[in-house]
Write a protein that holds these residues in place. Structure first.
Motif, PDB file in Angstrom:
ATOM      1  N   PHE A  15       7.175 -27.094  42.874  1.00 33.95           N
ATOM      2  CA  PHE A  15       7.974 -26.857  44.085  1.00 33.95           C
ATOM      3  C   PHE A  15       8.724 -28.152  44.351  1.00 33.95           C
ATOM      4  CE2 PHE A  15       4.353 -23.957  44.688  1.00 33.95           C
ATOM      5  CZ  PHE A  15       5.045 -22.765  44.815  1.00 33.95           C
ATOM      6  N   ASN A  18       7.128 -31.506  43.511  1.00 31.83           N
ATOM      7  CA  ASN A  18       5.683 -31.332  43.498  1.00 31.83           C
ATOM      8  C   ASN A  18       5.272 -30.475  42.298  1.00 31.83           C
ATOM      9  OD1 ASN A  18       3.033 -31.020  44.105  1.00 31.83           O
ATOM     10  ND2 ASN A  18       3.342 -29.931  46.049  1.00 31.83           N
ATOM     11  N   VAL A  20       2.926 -28.486  40.613  1.00 30.50           N
ATOM     12  CA  VAL A  20       1.669 -27.879  41.054  1.00 30.50           C
ATOM     13  C   VAL A  20       0.838 -27.406  39.863  1.00 30.50           C
ATOM     14  CG1 VAL A  20       0.637 -26.052  42.428  1.00 30.50           C
ATOM     15  CG2 VAL A  20       2.678 -27.213  43.247  1.00 30.50           C
ATOM     16  N   ALA A  39     -10.457 -28.059  44.438  1.00 29.51           N
ATOM     17  CA  ALA A  39     -10.157 -28.580  45.770  1.00 29.51           C
ATOM     18  C   ALA A  39      -8.916 -27.903  46.344  1.00 29.51           C
ATOM     19  CB  ALA A  39      -9.950 -30.088  45.697  1.00 29.51           C
ATOM     20  N   SER A  40      -8.827 -27.925  47.638  1.00 29.16           N
ATOM     21  CA  SER A  40      -7.659 -27.359  48.318  1.00 29.16           C
ATOM     22  C   SER A  40      -6.390 -28.065  47.839  1.00 29.16           C
ATOM     23  CB  SER A  40      -7.842 -27.524  49.823  1.00 29.16           C
ATOM     24  OG  SER A  40      -6.647 -27.204  50.476  1.00 29.16           O
ATOM     25  N   GLY A  41      -5.371 -27.287  47.510  1.00 28.36           N
ATOM     26  CA  GLY A  41      -4.104 -27.868  47.094  1.00 28.36           C
ATOM     27  C   GLY A  41      -3.999 -28.133  45.598  1.00 28.36           C
ATOM     28  N   CYS A  42      -5.015 -27.766  44.824  1.00 32.50           N
ATOM     29  CA  CYS A  42      -4.968 -28.073  43.392  1.00 32.50           C
ATOM     30  C   CYS A  42      -4.186 -27.020  42.618  1.00 32.50           C
ATOM     31  CB  CYS A  42      -6.371 -28.217  42.816  1.00 32.50           C
ATOM     32  SG  CYS A  42      -7.235 -26.654  42.650  1.00 32.50           S
ATOM     33  N   GLY A  43      -3.754 -25.955  43.284  1.00 33.34           N
ATOM     34  CA  GLY A  43      -2.901 -24.983  42.606  1.00 33.34           C
ATOM     35  C   GLY A  43      -3.546 -23.639  42.308  1.00 33.34           C
ATOM     36  N   LYS A  44      -4.690 -23.350  42.909  1.00 29.75           N
ATOM     37  CA  LYS A  44      -5.387 -22.086  42.623  1.00 29.75           C
ATOM     38  C   LYS A  44      -4.558 -20.884  43.070  1.00 29.75           C
ATOM     39  CE  LYS A  44      -8.892 -23.210  45.236  1.00 29.75           C
ATOM     40  NZ  LYS A  44      -8.396 -24.469  45.784  1.00 29.75           N
ATOM     41  N   SER A  45      -4.078 -20.941  44.313  1.00 27.53           N
ATOM     42  CA  SER A  45      -3.265 -19.809  44.806  1.00 27.53           C
ATOM     43  C   SER A  45      -1.994 -19.678  43.988  1.00 27.53           C
ATOM     44  CB  SER A  45      -2.895 -20.013  46.272  1.00 27.53           C
ATOM     45  OG  SER A  45      -4.046 -20.041  47.069  1.00 27.53           O
ATOM     46  N   THR A  46      -1.384 -20.806  43.694  1.00 31.30           N
ATOM     47  CA  THR A  46      -0.139 -20.774  42.918  1.00 31.30           C
ATOM     48  C   THR A  46      -0.378 -20.121  41.564  1.00 31.30           C
ATOM     49  OG1 THR A  46       0.555 -22.782  44.046  1.00 31.30           O
ATOM     50  CG2 THR A  46       1.751 -22.182  42.054  1.00 31.30           C
ATOM     51  N   GLU A  55       5.252 -15.596  42.529  1.00 31.42           N
ATOM     52  CA  GLU A  55       5.917 -16.881  42.377  1.00 31.42           C
ATOM     53  C   GLU A  55       6.390 -16.931  40.935  1.00 31.42           C
ATOM     54  OE1 GLU A  55       6.956 -18.908  45.062  1.00 31.42           O
ATOM     55  OE2 GLU A  55       4.844 -18.885  45.623  1.00 31.42           O
TER      56      GLU A  55
HETATM   57  N1  ADP Z   1       5.960 -21.806  48.526  1.00 34.10           N
HETATM   58  C1  ADP Z   1       5.677 -23.118  48.405  1.00 34.10           C
HETATM   59  N2  ADP Z   1       6.637 -24.043  48.606  1.00 34.10           N
HETATM   60  C2  ADP Z   1       6.382 -25.360  48.469  1.00 34.10           C
HETATM   61  N3  ADP Z   1       5.195 -25.869  48.138  1.00 34.10           N
HETATM   62  C3  ADP Z   1       4.177 -25.010  47.925  1.00 34.10           C
HETATM   63  C4  ADP Z   1       4.359 -23.586  48.048  1.00 34.10           C
HETATM   64  N4  ADP Z   1       3.197 -22.981  47.777  1.00 34.10           N
HETATM   65  C5  ADP Z   1       2.313 -23.973  47.506  1.00 34.10           C
HETATM   66  N5  ADP Z   1       2.889 -25.182  47.583  1.00 34.10           N
HETATM   67  C6  ADP Z   1       2.252 -26.475  47.300  1.00 34.10           C
HETATM   68  O1  ADP Z   1       1.572 -26.370  46.069  1.00 34.10           O
HETATM   69  C7  ADP Z   1       0.361 -27.055  46.090  1.00 34.10           C
HETATM   70  C8  ADP Z   1      -0.757 -26.130  45.653  1.00 34.10           C
HETATM   71  O2  ADP Z   1      -0.908 -25.111  46.594  1.00 34.10           O
HETATM   72  P1  ADP Z   1      -1.923 -23.923  46.386  1.00 34.10           P
HETATM   73  O3  ADP Z   1      -1.668 -23.293  45.071  1.00 34.10           O
HETATM   74  O4  ADP Z   1      -1.820 -23.060  47.578  1.00 34.10           O
HETATM   75  O5  ADP Z   1      -3.316 -24.660  46.356  1.00 34.10           O
HETATM   76  P2  ADP Z   1      -4.780 -24.077  46.537  1.00 34.10           P
HETATM   77  O6  ADP Z   1      -4.688 -22.591  46.627  1.00 34.10           O
HETATM   78  O7  ADP Z   1      -5.527 -24.550  45.354  1.00 34.10           O
HETATM   79  O8  ADP Z   1      -5.310 -24.684  47.789  1.00 34.10           O
HETATM   80  C9  ADP Z   1       0.202 -27.597  47.494  1.00 34.10           C
HETATM   81  O9  ADP Z   1       0.557 -28.951  47.473  1.00 34.10           O
HETATM   82  C10 ADP Z   1       1.163 -26.799  48.294  1.00 34.10           C
HETATM   83  O10 ADP Z   1       1.677 -27.587  49.350  1.00 34.10           O
END
Ligand code: ADP
Ligand code: MG
Lengths: 283, 230
Positions: A15, A18, A20, A39-46, A55
């Motif tokens: 992003f 960043n 990810v 950990a939170s923010g490591c990219g699991k949701s992404t 995405e």
């Molecule tokens: N739509 C988006 N736009 C910009 N940054 C994003 C977006 N989605 C996630 N991020 C960034 O990507 C990183 C990983 O997010 P995420 O995958 O949600 O982590 P997790 O689910 O592991 O906590 C974070 O730094 C978050 O701020």
């Protein structure tokens, strides 16, 4: 039959600046139940969101059931180009190659874009925030997609819905609106809604994180039950699920899959310092 | 008291009410159909604005929508009516009569305002809703029309009600053009008797009653929508 239901190779996603996902590799066999921690923010949701293309990844490859869903090497190539000296002959060669591959991939992508919706039908997704449709009843939430997308006749869609609702113990809620349900009930309905499309694989993004503690187990029980017959990737810190239902567990760190093992070994005998550190914090 | 007598003689005995009824009918007709056209047009424009694809075609369509909205919101409705009646419709060789012309122009005008209303409605719907729709396999437009828009409309019902009220009142500018609306009909009565006080009081009262009725209808609709989600 293809041995791997899902193959992810060198998947990258940024992003802006960043980065990810920095090259994720994962092979999922039919019937696998994979717990993903990190950990939170490591990219699991992404990662999950890239798998069902909510995405769009930047580079790498995703294959489901032998079909290429996403494939691009352009991004990696461009990065390489940016890193080489602008005056070197290699640079202009790379530039040409970028152009060529860009055209090729754009054509291929148009084709894949058309298949995207049907691809998404094969991947069920369960969100942390449930995302039930508030203007529809429980029954309508469940039958909308099968009726409109699979053209399932209403009676059949409803009887299938009732069957699934029975399994999660919520048949009596079929006429209710989501706002009248508890969090645990909402999430069980959300699971049923995804299952009603008969997906090949189910993706769960922290399905119990938004729940009050006393409601976690009713959702986990449903997931453990489901794990017997479904391929699943589950982002969760619910140890009971990871240990009892998953056959694989992966630890994500800093945009990569950093360690993988059976759940038992991953939790009890972590190898990498990052995982040891992470486990000491969450457990 | 004499003023009231004069008005009543004209309004009832000499059949002035017939013209008023026609004016009332036209006012309501233009506002209702204009609102409907505006609702559909505004909805479409709002959806177009929400398209995230960035192809050339999409950008051109978005630009056209932008110009259209800017023009409709940036010029007075009376100017649009005159422009339509004396320039655009003749130029296009369209001859549908003043009333349909007025309906079309009010619809086009309302569409511009309605697109902003609908856009704020779409933005008020949680992003998770469209993601859930997409994840199930619905296309962008199916997600919009089946999942996002129903919720968006519900959130903006009061604002749409306001737009309806604005339309009802704005139709009074039609008295400058060759359409008999409520205002024009009362003006005719006033002009024929040279007694202005009573007709204009009655006129104001009629608009007020219309607006109160609409307000009531909007409240009812809101209530009905709320039931589905308590
Ligand atoms: N739509 C988006 N736009 C910009 N940054 C994003 C977006 N989605 C996630 N991020 C960034 O990507 C990183 C990983 O997010 P995420 O995958 O949600 O982590 P997790 O689910 O592991 O906590 C974070 O730094 C978050 O701020
Ligand atoms: Mg997350």
């Amino acid at each position: 039959m293809f041995e791997n239901l899902l193959e992810i190779r060198e998947l990258t996603k940024s992003f802006g600046n960043n980065d990810v996902l920095k090259g994720v590799n994962l092979e999922v066999r039919r019937g696998d139940v994979i717990a993903v921690i990190g950990a939170s923010g490591c990219g699991k949701s992404t990662l999950l969101r890239c798998i069902n293309m909510l995405e769009k990844p930047d580079g790498g490859e995703i294959k489901l059931d032998g079909e290429v869903v996403f494939k691009s090497s352009l991004h990696a190539l461009k990065q390489k180009q940016n890193q080489t000296d602008k005056k070197s002959p290699e640079y202009s060669a790379l530039k040409e190659e970028c152009k060529l591959i860009g055209k090729e991939e754009a054509a291929g992508e148009k084709k894949r874009l058309k298949l995207l919706n049907s691809y998404r039908e094969k991947t069920g997704m369960v969100f942390q925030q449930f995302n039930l449709f508030p203007h529809l009843t429980v029954m309508q939430n469940i039958t909308l997609a099968p009726m409109k997308l699979k053209k399932t006749p209403k009676e059949l869609a409803e009887s299938q819905a009732i069957e699934l609702l029975n399994k999660v113990g919520l048949a009596e809620k079929s006429g209710a609106y989501p706002s009248t349900l508890s969090g645990g009930q909402k999430q069980r309905i959300a699971i049923v809604r995804a299952l009603a499309m008969q997906p090949e694989i189910m993706l769960f993004d922290e399905p119990t994180s938004a729940l009050d503690p006393e409601m976690v187990s009713e959702v986990v029980n449903v997931m453990i039950d489901l794990a017997r017959s479904m391929t699943m990737i589950v982002v969760t810190h619910e140890l009971r699920f990871a240990k009892n239902a998953a056959n694989r567990a992966v630890f994500m760190d800093n945009g990569r899959i950093c360690e993988e093992n059976s759940p038992k070994l991953l939790f009890n005998a972590p190898q990498s310092p990052r995982l040891i550190d992470f486990l000491s914090k969450v457990l | 008291m004499r003023a009231i007598e004069i008005f009543l003689t004209n309004f009832i005995d000499r059949g002035g009410y017939e013209l008023t009824l026609e004016g009332l009918k036209n006012t309501v007709l233009i506002a209702v159909i204009g609102l409907l056209i505006g609702f559909i047009l505004g909805g479409i424009i709002a959806v177009v604005k929400a398209i995230y694809l960035n192809s050339v075609a999409v950008r051109v369509i978005k630009a056209i929508c932008g110009v259209y909205v800017a023009f409709m919101r940036g010029t007075p409705i009376i100017v649009q009516l005159l422009l339509g009646h004396y320039a655009i419709f003749p130029l296009l060789g369209i001859n549908i009569g003043s009333l349909p012309e007025a309906i079309v122009i009010f619809g086009l005008n309302s569409g511009a305002y309605m697109s902003e209303i609908m856009r704020s409605g779409i933005n008020s719907v949680d992003r998770g809703q469209s993601e859930a729709g997409r994840a199930l396999g619905f296309s962008f437009s199916a997600t919009m029309f089946r999942i996002v828009l129903p919720q968006a409309v519900k959130n903006v019902i009061p604002t749409i009600g306001n737009e309806f009220i604005t339309l009802i009142k704005e139709t009074s500018v039609l008295s400058f053009v060759a359409v008999v609306d409520l205002t024009r009909s009362m003006q005719a009565i006033a002009d024929s008797t040279l007694e202005y006080f009573v007709p204009y009081i009655v006129l104001a009262a009629m608009y007020l009653i219309l607006v109160l009725i609409i307000t009531g209808i909007v409240k009812l609709v809101e209530k009905r929508y709320a039931v589905s989600e308590c």
